[in-house]
Write a protein that holds these residues in place. Structure first.
Motif, short mmCIF file in Angstrom:
data_model
loop_
_atom_site.label_atom_id
_atom_site.label_comp_id
_atom_site.label_asym_id
_atom_site.label_seq_id
_atom_site.Cartn_x
_atom_site.Cartn_y
_atom_site.Cartn_z
N GLU A 131 0.83 -1.20 0.00
CA GLU A 131 0.00 0.00 0.00
C GLU A 131 0.87 1.26 0.00
O GLU A 131 0.60 2.22 -0.73
N LEU A 145 0.41 1.37 -3.72
CA LEU A 145 -0.96 1.42 -4.21
C LEU A 145 -1.61 2.79 -4.00
O LEU A 145 -2.39 3.26 -4.83
N LYS A 146 -1.27 3.45 -2.87
CA LYS A 146 -1.80 4.80 -2.64
C LYS A 146 -1.35 5.75 -3.75
O LYS A 146 -2.15 6.54 -4.27
N HIS A 149 -3.03 4.84 -7.13
CA HIS A 149 -4.41 5.35 -7.17
C HIS A 149 -4.42 6.85 -7.43
O HIS A 149 -5.18 7.35 -8.26
N VAL A 180 -6.26 2.60 -11.14
CA VAL A 180 -6.30 1.89 -9.86
C VAL A 180 -7.26 2.62 -8.94
O VAL A 180 -7.06 3.80 -8.63
N ASP A 181 -8.32 1.94 -8.53
CA ASP A 181 -9.30 2.55 -7.62
C ASP A 181 -8.72 2.68 -6.21
O ASP A 181 -7.61 2.26 -5.94
N GLY A 182 -9.50 3.28 -5.32
CA GLY A 182 -9.03 3.59 -3.98
C GLY A 182 -9.08 2.44 -3.00
O GLY A 182 -9.48 1.32 -3.33
N PRO A 183 -8.71 2.70 -1.74
CA PRO A 183 -8.61 1.65 -0.73
C PRO A 183 -9.93 0.97 -0.39
O PRO A 183 -9.94 -0.19 0.01
N SER A 186 -10.23 -2.12 -2.31
CA SER A 186 -9.00 -2.92 -2.30
C SER A 186 -8.19 -2.66 -3.56
O SER A 186 -7.56 -3.55 -4.11
N TYR A 187 -8.22 -1.40 -3.98
CA TYR A 187 -7.41 -0.92 -5.11
C TYR A 187 -7.68 -1.73 -6.39
O TYR A 187 -6.77 -2.20 -7.08
N LYS A 209 -9.35 -7.16 -7.53
CA LYS A 209 -8.86 -6.46 -6.35
C LYS A 209 -7.41 -6.87 -6.10
O LYS A 209 -6.97 -7.93 -6.52
N TRP A 234 -2.78 -8.01 -8.60
CA TRP A 234 -4.21 -7.99 -8.86
C TRP A 234 -4.58 -9.38 -9.40
O TRP A 234 -4.78 -9.58 -10.60
#
Length: 283
Positions: A131, A145-146, A149, A180-183, A186-187, A209, A234
């Motif tokens: 993350e 991942l942050k 996103h 990449v979507d947000g937390p 689950s991204y 996810k 993923w």
């Protein structure tokens, strides 16, 4: 030429004669000052630019198309400060590795695998490290991942994945859409619009996810991460592309596993100005 004539005229007016050594010295000092000013402007511009594409565009405009930035590490701004702050303790103040060569450049690199380092980075990591990000931008790394996103949520992005071997074998996979979507999701990964001929390596990953060995979100009855050397991905059921596999990144084309020595995943905004294009008159 105009500058040289102006300095020469000033010299004549002040000295009453043509003092060429003084003129040349003045021109040399002016050129040095100009270079310092341009370097400062680049530094200031980088600090307010949000990705490697904008750095490439700004560099062309600042130097009137005479400067092509090289691939390397640059400062970029924190464009998601109010929502999902960059992990500045990992890559301070906000550094990014830029690829300014492949397909006209302007790429922000999100994942890098290479054997050309003194010490290899382990990608057997728990959720929190995937993350936030880990590794070294000058070698192998996972950008976090942050950050992924953040960078892919501002505007439509395209992606390239390049894998290669030490014998020169290379494959470049390009897609016109990457996000990449947000937390809270689950991204979740969105990748589509394949731009190359052959097998679609996004089949198991689009809409998936993110999973790690300590947080299983895949569609397999077991844990894909645990099965495949504890690298995060993923995963669907399980993968066609596993850039964090250990000891080497791998692809799988439904028939066999394909290990590679090098891997790079990079993104840039759609419509990013090509480094070979002219920005025109920027007065």
């Amino acid at each position: 030429m105009k500058l040289q004539l102006a300095v020469l005229l000033i010299s004549v007016l002040l000295e009453g004669s043509v003092a060429l050594p003084a003129v040349n010295h003045c021109l040399t000092k002016f050129e040095e000052s100009l270079k310092e000013t341009m370097a400062l402007r680049r530094s200031c511009e980088e600090a307010h630019l949000k990705d490697c594409c904008q750095i490439a565009e700004a560099s062309k405009i600042i130097d009137n198309d005479n400067y092509t930035p090289g691939s390397g590490i640059y400062d970029i701004s924190n464009v998601c400060q109010s929502t999902a702050a960059f992990t500045q303790d990992i890559f301070p103040p906000m550094k990014a590795r830029c690829n300014m060569e492949s397909s006209d450049g302007g790429w922000t690199v999100l994942v890098k695998r290479t054997p050309d380092v003194d010490e290899r980075v382990s990608f057997k990591r728990p959720w929190v490290e995937y993350e936030n990000g880990f590794g070294n931008l000058s070698g192998e790394f996972w950008y976090g991942l942050k950050n992924m996103h953040c960078l892919t949520s501002q505007e439509p992005m395209e992606v390239e994945v390049e894998v290669s071997k030490t014998d020169g074998t290379k494959l470049v996979l390009s897609y016109g859409n990457f996000k990449v979507d947000g937390p809270s999701t689950s991204y979740t990964l969105h990748v589509s619009d394949k731009h190359y001929e052959g097998f679609d390596f996004s089949l198991h990953h689009n809409g998936a996810k993110f999973s790690t060995f300590d947080r299983d979100n895949d569609q397999n009855p077991g844990s894909c991460s645990a099965i495949y050397n504890k690298g995060g991905n993923w995963f669907g059921n399980c993968y066609n592309m596993h850039l964090t596999d250990m000891p080497k990144p791998q692809l799988h084309n439904s028939e066999r596993f394909l290990p590679y020595d090098y891997a790079e995943l990079r993104v840039r905004p759609k419509g990013c100005i090509a480094l070979s294009d002219s920005p025109g008159n920027c007065e």
